[in-house]
Design an enzyme around this catalytic site. Structure first.
Site, short mmCIF file in Angstrom:
data_model
loop_
_atom_site.label_atom_id
_atom_site.label_comp_id
_atom_site.label_asym_id
_atom_site.label_seq_id
_atom_site.Cartn_x
_atom_site.Cartn_y
_atom_site.Cartn_z
N GLY A 55 0.87 -1.05 -0.05
CA GLY A 55 -0.03 -0.25 0.03
C GLY A 55 1.03 1.11 -0.02
CB CYS A 56 0.28 4.75 1.46
SG CYS A 56 0.99 6.38 1.72
CG PHE A 57 6.21 4.89 -0.96
CD1 PHE A 57 5.31 6.06 -0.49
CD2 PHE A 57 6.71 4.74 -2.11
CE1 PHE A 57 5.28 7.11 -1.38
CE2 PHE A 57 6.59 5.89 -2.92
CZ PHE A 57 6.07 7.00 -2.51
#
Length: 223
Positions: A55-57
């Site tokens: 997902g979002c890093f």
């Protein structure tokens, strides 16, 4: 603004416990491989790097930075076909790249097994090409393995967790070979630390980080 679905802590903790029960069995099986394994440590891992997309890093980076033995976490893009992609390009979902993190670690302090455990705790691996409201192949769940031992461990744990019914749905995490990794723009590195007062950091990253730290109590840099 990115939105992120947060898995309830209770189910995450249950999942983690199921996962750790599998470790000793997995390592016993893995000792037959050509690369030796000893006491939760995989020997000769390429550059002592694990590469995960979850997902979002921004979230992934800050979670893995908490762990003892992790010396650096680098946010970037990998798995796609566009050279030198920008964040704006990756967010279109047309580059093939995933937001990912290179996790540099000391195998004498933390094993690849433990990093896999952290990976599965850090996100929901049953969501295909998304994490909650963040939708697109750039948010896919993926393990980019650096050698045969990493692939063997990743495949084994996914199989075991599916068989144990750790989630209501099957794990969709892709296990693919590591290729070119493009470091993300400077403002993505240490994002949470540098933007702690922003709404996304307060409403999404901070709660996930607190839950992650509870699961890995005893293995953190600062306690």
């Amino acid at each position: 603004m990115k939105l992120q679905y947060i898995i309830p802590y209770s189910s995450r903790l249950t999942f983690f416990l199921l996962f750790t029960l599998s470790i000793s069995c997995a390592q016993t099986k893995s000792k037959d491989s050509t690369t030796a394994m000893d006491d939760h440590k995989v020997v000769n891992l390429a550059t002592d790097t694990a590469t995960f997309a979850a997902g979002c890093f921004w979230c992934v980076e800050e979670q893995f930075k908490q762990l003892n033995g992790v010396t650096a976490v680098i946010s970037g893009y990998t798995g796609g076909h566009v050279r030198n992609p920008t964040y704006r390009q990756v967010t279109t979902g047309r580059t093939g790249h995933a937001e990912a993190c290179n996790i540099i670690y000391n195998p004498a302090e933390i094993s690849y097994d433990e990093l896999l455990a952290a990976f599965f705790v850090a996100h929901d691996p049953t969501q295909l090409n998304r994490q909650g409201a963040d939708v697109g192949t750039q948010y896919r769940s993926a393990i980019f393995y650096h050698n045969a031992d990493q692939k063997k461990l990743a495949d084994y744990y996914i199989k075991q967790l599916n068989e144990e019914g750790a989630y209501d749905n099957s794990i969709v995490t892709a296990v693919t070979p590591y290729s070119k990794f493009y470091v993300a723009e400077d403002y993505h590195q240490n994002y949470y630390v540098n933007n702690m007062n922003e709404a996304y950091c307060q409403r999404v990253i901070k709660p996930k980080l607190e839950k992650f730290r509870k699961v890995f109590k005893g293995k953190l840099k600062q306690e």
